[in-house]
Design a protein around this motif. Structure first.
Motif, PDB file in Angstrom:
ATOM      1  N   LEU A   1       0.739  -1.045  -0.090  1.00 44.71           N
ATOM      2  CA  LEU A   1      -0.122   0.032  -0.137  1.00 44.71           C
ATOM      3  C   LEU A   1       0.738   1.343  -0.037  1.00 44.71           C
ATOM      4  O   LEU A   1       0.483   2.112  -0.701  1.00 44.71           O
TER       5      LEU A   1
ATOM      6  N   ARG B   1      -7.531   7.339   1.589  1.00 43.08           N
ATOM      7  CA  ARG B   1      -6.801   6.145   0.808  1.00 43.08           C
ATOM      8  C   ARG B   1      -6.076   5.063   1.678  1.00 43.08           C
ATOM      9  O   ARG B   1      -5.993   3.810   1.537  1.00 43.08           O
TER      10      ARG B   1
ATOM     11  N   ARG C   1      -8.849   3.108   3.188  1.00 41.73           N
ATOM     12  CA  ARG C   1      -9.578   2.036   2.165  1.00 41.73           C
ATOM     13  C   ARG C   1      -8.380   0.872   1.813  1.00 41.73           C
ATOM     14  O   ARG C   1      -8.779  -0.107   1.819  1.00 41.73           O
ATOM     15  N   GLY C   2      -7.253   1.259   1.762  1.00 46.00           N
ATOM     16  CA  GLY C   2      -6.033   0.382   1.406  1.00 46.00           C
ATOM     17  C   GLY C   2      -5.992  -0.876   2.538  1.00 46.00           C
ATOM     18  O   GLY C   2      -5.812  -1.782   2.311  1.00 46.00           O
TER      19      GLY C   2
ATOM     20  N   LYS D   1      -8.176  -1.701   4.754  1.00 40.66           N
ATOM     21  CA  LYS D   1      -9.381  -2.296   4.796  1.00 40.66           C
ATOM     22  C   LYS D   1      -9.378  -3.566   3.679  1.00 40.66           C
ATOM     23  O   LYS D   1     -10.142  -4.409   3.937  1.00 40.66           O
ATOM     24  N   LYS D   2      -8.517  -3.318   2.667  1.00 38.69           N
ATOM     25  CA  LYS D   2      -8.444  -4.358   1.586  1.00 38.69           C
ATOM     26  C   LYS D   2      -8.306  -5.618   2.067  1.00 38.69           C
ATOM     27  O   LYS D   2      -8.539  -6.642   1.536  1.00 38.69           O
ATOM     28  N   HIS D   3      -7.223  -5.673   2.865  1.00 35.07           N
ATOM     29  CA  HIS D   3      -6.671  -6.965   3.404  1.00 35.07           C
ATOM     30  C   HIS D   3      -6.947  -7.170   4.984  1.00 35.07           C
ATOM     31  O   HIS D   3      -6.496  -8.135   5.525  1.00 35.07           O
TER      32      HIS D   3
END
Length: 172
Positions: free
Chosen positions: A24, A43, A46-47, A49-51
């Motif tokens: 990220l 960002r 959100r980034g 939370k992606k993983h």
């Protein structure tokens, strides 16, 4: 097992493992997002939370830790320094950082005597700003060891139970 990076951060005073942080940060840096960019907060959250799971009430604590880490990352990259992730080795064939074996210090119970600090030869602990011991390198803790807990008179150190390790041992 994931090929994503794994890094431990202290978020809201609690050690928290995060997947994909290096990726990220590299992506944000490549896009030219500076630590002062208006869109950085959104960002970062959100980034991550992606993983990773990020509880809504903890978002401000996550954001504070992530911004601090990105500032360090950005500064190192901008100065041309190579950023190398620390290799903590393996235990029973598992990456050390995938095993949640490390102490947690109760700041309410810790009296700052430092006996745990003196007992541990692996640089797991450091002194906090309040004069109490804090965990700074959880993955330097030897898996299964809890000698420091035995010398803590106020019982301020918490460890997982030994049963946790059974799922990491090879099946007979």
């Amino acid at each position: 097992m994931s090929d994503l990076s794994y890094r431990m951060l202290f978020i809201g005073g609690v050690p928290t493992g995060l997947l994909g942080l290096e990726e990220l940060f590299s992506e944000l840096y490549a896009e030219g997002l500076t630590p002062q960019s208006a869109e950085l907060d959104e960002r970062l959250v959100r980034g991550v939370k992606k993983h990773n799971f990020v509880p809504k009430p903890a978002i401000p604590d996550y954001l504070a830790a992530l911004k601090s880490e990105y500032l360090k990352f950005y500064g190192a990259k901008a100065a041309g320094r190579t950023i190398v992730a620390r290799d903590y080795g393996t235990w029973q064939g598992h990456k050390r950082e995938s095993i949640p074996w490390f102490p947690t210090v109760s700041s309410e119970l810790c009296n700052g005597c430092g006996r745990c600090f003196d007992m541990c030869a692996h640089e797991v602990y450091a002194w906090g700003e309040d004069g109490k011991v804090i965990v700074v390198e959880p993955f330097l803790c030897v898996v299964g060891c809890c000698f420091c807990k035995s010398v803590c008179d106020p019982h301020a150190l918490l460890f997982p139970t030994q049963d946790l390790l059974n799922s990491y041992r090879p099946k007979a």
